[in-house]
Design a protein around this motif. Structure first.
Motif, PDB file in Angstrom:
ATOM      1  N   GLU A 141       0.819  -1.213   0.000  1.00 47.26           N
ATOM      2  CA  GLU A 141       0.000   0.000   0.000  1.00 47.26           C
ATOM      3  C   GLU A 141       0.856   1.268   0.000  1.00 47.26           C
ATOM      4  OE1 GLU A 141      -0.002  -1.645   4.309  1.00 47.26           O
ATOM      5  OE2 GLU A 141      -0.103  -2.423   2.244  1.00 47.26           O
ATOM      6  N   LEU A 142       2.048   1.197   0.607  1.00 49.60           N
ATOM      7  CA  LEU A 142       2.950   2.350   0.579  1.00 49.60           C
ATOM      8  C   LEU A 142       3.528   2.568  -0.816  1.00 49.60           C
ATOM      9  CD1 LEU A 142       5.064   2.393   3.880  1.00 49.60           C
ATOM     10  CD2 LEU A 142       3.311   4.011   3.134  1.00 49.60           C
ATOM     11  N   ILE A 143       3.808   1.478  -1.515  1.00 43.65           N
ATOM     12  CA  ILE A 143       4.316   1.583  -2.889  1.00 43.65           C
ATOM     13  C   ILE A 143       3.276   2.263  -3.773  1.00 43.65           C
ATOM     14  CG2 ILE A 143       5.011   0.244  -4.916  1.00 43.65           C
ATOM     15  CD1 ILE A 143       6.086  -1.867  -2.849  1.00 43.65           C
ATOM     16  N   ILE A 144       2.032   1.868  -3.622  1.00 44.67           N
ATOM     17  CA  ILE A 144       0.948   2.469  -4.406  1.00 44.67           C
ATOM     18  C   ILE A 144       0.793   3.952  -4.059  1.00 44.67           C
ATOM     19  CG2 ILE A 144      -1.542   2.445  -4.816  1.00 44.67           C
ATOM     20  CD1 ILE A 144      -1.419  -0.624  -4.250  1.00 44.67           C
ATOM     21  N   GLU A 145       0.813   4.267  -2.777  1.00 43.29           N
ATOM     22  CA  GLU A 145       0.667   5.658  -2.352  1.00 43.29           C
ATOM     23  C   GLU A 145       1.810   6.525  -2.870  1.00 43.29           C
ATOM     24  OE1 GLU A 145       0.309   8.381   1.739  1.00 43.29           O
ATOM     25  OE2 GLU A 145       0.602   6.214   1.888  1.00 43.29           O
ATOM     26  N   ALA A 146       3.028   5.995  -2.799  1.00 47.29           N
ATOM     27  CA  ALA A 146       4.190   6.760  -3.269  1.00 47.29           C
ATOM     28  C   ALA A 146       4.107   7.005  -4.767  1.00 47.29           C
ATOM     29  CB  ALA A 146       5.479   6.026  -2.917  1.00 47.29           C
ATOM     30  N   ALA A 147       3.721   5.990  -5.529  1.00 46.21           N
ATOM     31  CA  ALA A 147       3.617   6.133  -6.984  1.00 46.21           C
ATOM     32  C   ALA A 147       2.580   7.186  -7.350  1.00 46.21           C
ATOM     33  CB  ALA A 147       3.264   4.789  -7.610  1.00 46.21           C
ATOM     34  N   ARG A 148       1.419   7.130  -6.719  1.00 48.73           N
ATOM     35  CA  ARG A 148       0.365   8.108  -7.014  1.00 48.73           C
ATOM     36  C   ARG A 148       0.794   9.518  -6.627  1.00 48.73           C
ATOM     37  NH1 ARG A 148      -4.582   4.492  -4.411  1.00 48.73           N
ATOM     38  NH2 ARG A 148      -4.886   3.090  -6.203  1.00 48.73           N
ATOM     39  N   THR A 149       1.419   9.641  -5.464  1.00 53.32           N
ATOM     40  CA  THR A 149       1.861  10.961  -4.993  1.00 53.32           C
ATOM     41  C   THR A 149       2.882  11.560  -5.938  1.00 53.32           C
ATOM     42  OG1 THR A 149       1.459  10.307  -2.694  1.00 53.32           O
ATOM     43  CG2 THR A 149       2.924  12.188  -3.059  1.00 53.32           C
ATOM     44  N   PHE A 150       3.820  10.743  -6.381  1.00 50.43           N
ATOM     45  CA  PHE A 150       4.885  11.247  -7.253  1.00 50.43           C
ATOM     46  C   PHE A 150       4.341  11.631  -8.625  1.00 50.43           C
ATOM     47  CE2 PHE A 150       8.416  10.742 -10.262  1.00 50.43           C
ATOM     48  CZ  PHE A 150       9.339  11.599  -9.688  1.00 50.43           C
ATOM     49  N   ALA A 151       3.534  10.770  -9.224  1.00 51.59           N
ATOM     50  CA  ALA A 151       3.127  10.973 -10.617  1.00 51.59           C
ATOM     51  C   ALA A 151       2.100  12.081 -10.791  1.00 51.59           C
ATOM     52  CB  ALA A 151       2.582   9.663 -11.183  1.00 51.59           C
ATOM     53  N   THR A 152       1.338  12.405  -9.763  1.00 54.79           N
ATOM     54  CA  THR A 152       0.245  13.385  -9.907  1.00 54.79           C
ATOM     55  C   THR A 152       0.598  14.780  -9.410  1.00 54.79           C
ATOM     56  OG1 THR A 152      -0.682  12.732  -7.748  1.00 54.79           O
ATOM     57  CG2 THR A 152      -1.503  11.566  -9.704  1.00 54.79           C
ATOM     58  N   ALA A 153       1.863  15.004  -9.056  1.00 55.87           N
ATOM     59  CA  ALA A 153       2.259  16.276  -8.436  1.00 55.87           C
ATOM     60  C   ALA A 153       2.389  17.427  -9.424  1.00 55.87           C
ATOM     61  CB  ALA A 153       3.570  16.102  -7.673  1.00 55.87           C
ATOM     62  N   GLY A 154       2.584  17.113 -10.713  1.00 55.70           N
ATOM     63  CA  GLY A 154       2.753  18.173 -11.708  1.00 55.70           C
ATOM     64  C   GLY A 154       4.192  18.576 -11.925  1.00 55.70           C
ATOM     65  N   LYS A 155       4.950  18.685 -10.847  1.00 51.17           N
ATOM     66  CA  LYS A 155       6.385  18.998 -10.927  1.00 51.17           C
ATOM     67  C   LYS A 155       7.097  18.159  -9.870  1.00 51.17           C
ATOM     68  CE  LYS A 155       6.126  23.430 -10.125  1.00 51.17           C
ATOM     69  NZ  LYS A 155       6.546  24.833  -9.923  1.00 51.17           N
ATOM     70  N   GLY A 156       8.075  17.358 -10.290  1.00 55.45           N
ATOM     71  CA  GLY A 156       8.750  16.491  -9.336  1.00 55.45           C
ATOM     72  C   GLY A 156      10.243  16.405  -9.568  1.00 55.45           C
ATOM     73  N   VAL A 157      10.968  16.181  -8.476  1.00 52.61           N
ATOM     74  CA  VAL A 157      12.425  16.022  -8.504  1.00 52.61           C
ATOM     75  C   VAL A 157      12.780  14.688  -7.872  1.00 52.61           C
ATOM     76  CG1 VAL A 157      14.568  16.845  -7.438  1.00 52.61           C
ATOM     77  CG2 VAL A 157      13.037  18.471  -8.538  1.00 52.61           C
ATOM     78  N   ILE A 158      13.752  14.006  -8.466  1.00 47.31           N
ATOM     79  CA  ILE A 158      14.320  12.795  -7.862  1.00 47.31           C
ATOM     80  C   ILE A 158      15.760  13.102  -7.491  1.00 47.31           C
ATOM     81  CG2 ILE A 158      14.814  10.348  -8.121  1.00 47.31           C
ATOM     82  CD1 ILE A 158      12.809  10.251 -10.411  1.00 47.31           C
ATOM     83  N   THR A 159      16.143  12.785  -6.269  1.00 41.08           N
ATOM     84  CA  THR A 159      17.526  13.005  -5.839  1.00 41.08           C
ATOM     85  C   THR A 159      18.066  11.742  -5.198  1.00 41.08           C
ATOM     86  OG1 THR A 159      18.985  14.381  -4.468  1.00 41.08           O
ATOM     87  CG2 THR A 159      16.751  14.044  -3.658  1.00 41.08           C
ATOM     88  N   TRP A 160      19.343  11.462  -5.445  1.00 44.71           N
ATOM     89  CA  TRP A 160      19.963  10.235  -4.935  1.00 44.71           C
ATOM     90  C   TRP A 160      21.453  10.444  -4.698  1.00 44.71           C
ATOM     91  CZ3 TRP A 160      18.481  10.929 -10.013  1.00 44.71           C
ATOM     92  CH2 TRP A 160      19.480  10.821 -10.993  1.00 44.71           C
ATOM     93  N   ALA A 161      22.051   9.457  -4.055  1.00 45.30           N
ATOM     94  CA  ALA A 161      23.499   9.481  -3.822  1.00 45.30           C
ATOM     95  C   ALA A 161      23.998   8.037  -3.756  1.00 45.30           C
ATOM     96  CB  ALA A 161      23.830  10.274  -2.560  1.00 45.30           C
ATOM     97  N   MET A 162      25.015   7.801  -2.911  1.00 41.63           N
ATOM     98  CA  MET A 162      25.725   6.524  -2.928  1.00 41.63           C
ATOM     99  C   MET A 162      24.866   5.303  -2.612  1.00 41.63           C
ATOM    100  SD  MET A 162      28.449   8.800  -2.640  1.00 41.63           S
ATOM    101  CE  MET A 162      27.569   9.203  -4.099  1.00 41.63           C
TER     102      MET A 162
END
Length: 711
Positions: free
Chosen positions: A274-295
């Motif tokens: 359910e968290l995976i589904i919530e995260a996907a919906r939140t990310f894709a429907t925001a209109g403007k999104g950033v992904i940040t990562w490191a090591m």
């Protein structure tokens, strides 16, 4: 008495903070915040704990002040600069004449663009592409992965875009601790109402600020990201117009993620469906999104695929080519981006121009006036194995510390002992220096000047604030003298005759398309710096990449399909039942050569602690503060325990600054050739303090005692 206030760039992480050094007669007496410089990385002028303590490492009592020559391991005799340069030049020239690929050069993300340009130029003019730097151990998958999807391997936006995003997905990156000043932009976005999604094997300081926290097992990133893409495609949340007009390979992605249902991904990653589904919906429907990562995302045998999938996730949501969106890899050292741009890498010339491309190679042959190799060189990890076989015989290390930074460090030390000739150019003694034949004392970053490129592609000029100690010299000067002594003593681009760092940057302007307009004159006048690409002297620099097209041959994003789940090469078994991962502390910096010479930082972060889940601790009879021995197939490491629910059951998390890479796995990502330092099988056992002391004696000291004897 002469008092000065000098603008510099912080010598620590890739955020690229500005500050002023206050000096009296060339001696540092303090710092001041750079609140008056507009549009800089640290917009409010504030600094992290390392930045606030920046003056301390300059005053270290064991600073290298004169060239040294080894008499035996750990014992050196002082020699003159002329003697040192002569011996280094003669030895390098002799190896190059016999077989240039016997040579290996190591650039540094802890020094300016100019010496990184010169170290790769020296290697290539000697006939080899065996040159690398620490990006191999941190962001090599970012360069290869983003280049495959978008056509260039750099951050596609700026900090301002993080602040303006409506959703920020932070994965494999304890942003609040590793880049605390940069994290302020995340907090600004959150204050505006942006949602923050954090994916990490540990519940970190960053996770405290998450609206959605996905605590996955180390190395299970492919499953997690594919799971998010699966939900977005299944629920038709992707940007159909952007995908249709600006992407290729979408049908292949649809097929690849079909089996990565939330239920399947939960079994692999440990993250509730359910968290995976919530995260996907939140990310894709925001209109403007950033992904940040490191090591945490890159240091895997599938690091390149991880990055390609993140690029794909951003692209299908339409989060490219516009403000408030993009991919934001955060660099660990302050000039990782610049060292990559300058081609301290085995496969490209400056500006990411492939050494295998005959047209690009012809340009540099004419530019430098020598015949160049079209064979891709060795990475630092490959060079260690080549040295073990006697194929690499000489190593030139500038400002790096592979004994502590490389995976499977015991093997690294074994191979360094087998080298015939080694040069170490650094500011203080390091464990690596104990294997050197010649030591060249370098000026620290604040003791000379040059350009640096931060994680958002912002190029800034840092001025000399204080005098270097003794006879220490700038890195660019040392390399220039070595090049001239070898015989590359022409003026112009075919030689190594330079008056200052600005001369070197002008040469970079002439051969690196992204840097053509980033001249020393513009940087010295504009303290806020310029973003590359900046192709001409009247160009303002580029904030957001890919507004109209990507840099791929088709001009479209190449979406990545990764149909098979790949976890760590080593998984827990009966002998090694735990999964080891490594991380960083906010007050320590990489191999700790600088921060361990700061009394303030050592006092606040005096020792490492191994995090272990309470259920595992009960079974092993371990309490917080107990000494434990962490063991892998490569080595053993003594450390005190910290019992905490911050880690998942079955996971052991260890900070790596104090030498924990004796444990980590040097299995490589086949594309980026980065070692898998973020996940391997381990065992843990309680030991006595006496047993811990004996184990410590077998590890290389972080601050070695170098003996200088009379000649």
């Amino acid at each position: 008495m002469s008092e000065r206030l000098v603008p510099v760039v912080c010598p620590y992480c890739g955020v690229g903070c500005r500050l002023y050094i206050r000096s009296v007669d060339g001696y540092p007496v303090g710092i001041e915040y750079a609140k008056d410089i507009p549009n800089i990385s640290n917009e409010l002028g504030k600094l992290c704990p390392k930045g606030n303590a920046v003056v301390e490492y300059l005053l270290a009592k064991d600073r290298l002040k004169r060239p040294l020559k080894a008499k035996e391991q750990g014992k050196f005799v002082e020699i003159s600069w002329s003697e040192a340069i002569k011996e280094v030049a003669e030895r390098l020239k002799a190896y190059a004449k016999d077989d240039p690929n016997q040579l290996m050069f190591f650039g540094s993300a802890r020094t300016f663009n100019e010496p990184n340009y010169l170290v790769q130029k020296l290697a290539r003019m000697l006939g080899t592409n065996n040159v690398d730097h620490c990006a191999r151990l941190c962001h090599a998958p970012t360069v290869t992965g983003l280049k495959a999807v978008f056509g260039a391997g750099a951050m596609t936006n700026t900090y301002k875009d993080i602040e303006e995003a409506n959703v920020i997905f932070i994965i494999g990156h304890n942003y609040a601790e590793t880049h605390p000043v940069g994290f302020r932009y995340v907090l600004k976005a959150k204050e505006r109402g942006a949602k923050v999604i954090v994916a990490d094997p540990r519940f970190t300081r960053t996770a405290w600020f998450a609206d959605i926290f996905l605590q996955h097992y180390p190395g299970s990133d492919i499953a997690l990201i594919n799971g998010l893409i699966h939900v977005i495609i299944k629920e038709r949340l992707y940007d159909e117009k952007f995908v249709r007009e600006r992407c290729v390979g979408f049908d292949e992605v649809v097929a690849a993620v079909e089996k990565f249902t939330p239920e399947f991904v939960e079994k692999v990653t440990g993250v509730p469906a359910e968290l995976i589904i919530e995260a996907a919906r939140t990310f894709a429907t925001a209109g403007k999104g950033v992904i940040t990562w490191a090591m945490g995302l890159t240091q895997h045998t599938h690091g390149t695929e991880n990055v390609k999938l993140l690029g794909t996730l951003a692209a299908i949501c339409g989060y490219q080519g516009k403000e408030g969106a993009g991919c934001s890899p955060m660099r660990g050292q302050n000039n990782v981006q610049g060292a990559c741009d300058m081609a301290a890498l085995p496969n490209v010339f400056p500006g990411y121009q492939a050494v295998t491309d005959p047209e690009k190679r012809k340009f540099f042959e004419e530019f430098w006036g020598v015949e160049l190799s079209g064979e891709v060189g060795l990475t630092t990890v490959e060079a260690a194995y080549a040295a073990d076989k006697g194929k690499v015989k000489a190593y030139y290390v500038m400002g790096e510390n592979p004994v502590i930074s490389e995976a499977n460090a015991n093997h690294v030390m074994h191979t360094l002992e087998k080298l015939e000739f080694m040069v170490v150019q650094d500011i203080v003694p390091t464990p690596t220096m104990e294997y050197a034949d010649i030591v060249l004392p370098a000026a620290a970053m604040l003791e000379n000047e040059g350009s640096l490129t931060n994680t958002e592609r912002r190029v800034q000029w840092s001025f000399q604030a204080v005098k270097p100690p003794g006879e220490a010299r700038p890195d660019w000067w040392i390399l220039s003298e070595v090049g001239k002594a070898i015989g590359f003593d022409k003026t112009g681009s075919g030689g190594f005759v330079y008056n200052d760092a600005a001369d070197v940057l002008r040469e970079i302007n002439a051969c690196t398309p992204q840097y053509r307009g980033i001249t020393p004159e513009r940087l010295k006048e504009n303290l806020a710096g310029l973003h590359w690409p900046c192709p001409s002297e009247d160009h303002p620099g580029t904030r957001v990449l890919y507004k109209e097209k990507f840099l791929t041959p088709s001009g479209k994003a190449n979406l990545a399909a990764v149909p098979e789940y790949k976890g760590p090469v080593e998984m827990p078994d009966e002998e090694y039942p735990f999964l080891l991962t490594t991380h960083r502390y906010v007050g320590m910096y990489h191999t700790a050569t600088m921060t361990m010479r700061s009394c303030a930082l050592k006092k606040r972060w005096p020792e490492p602690l191994a995090e272990i889940h309470p259920d595992d601790a009960v079974k092993l009879g371990i309490k917080s503060g107990d000494w434990v021995k962490v063991v892998t197939r490569r080595g053993a490491y003594p450390i005190k325990a910290k019992v905490t629910r911050a880690v998942k059951k079955g996971v052991i998390a260890v900070p790596w600054h104090w030498g924990a890479n004796v444990l980590t796995n040097d299995a490589l990502d086949p594309v980026a050739k980065i070692p898998e330092t973020k996940a391997c099988a381990c065992n843990v056992a309680k030991i006595t303090e006496e047993e811990a002391r004996k184990l410590m004696e077998k590890l290389p000291p972080l601050i070695p005692k170098i003996e200088v004897v009379r000649g």
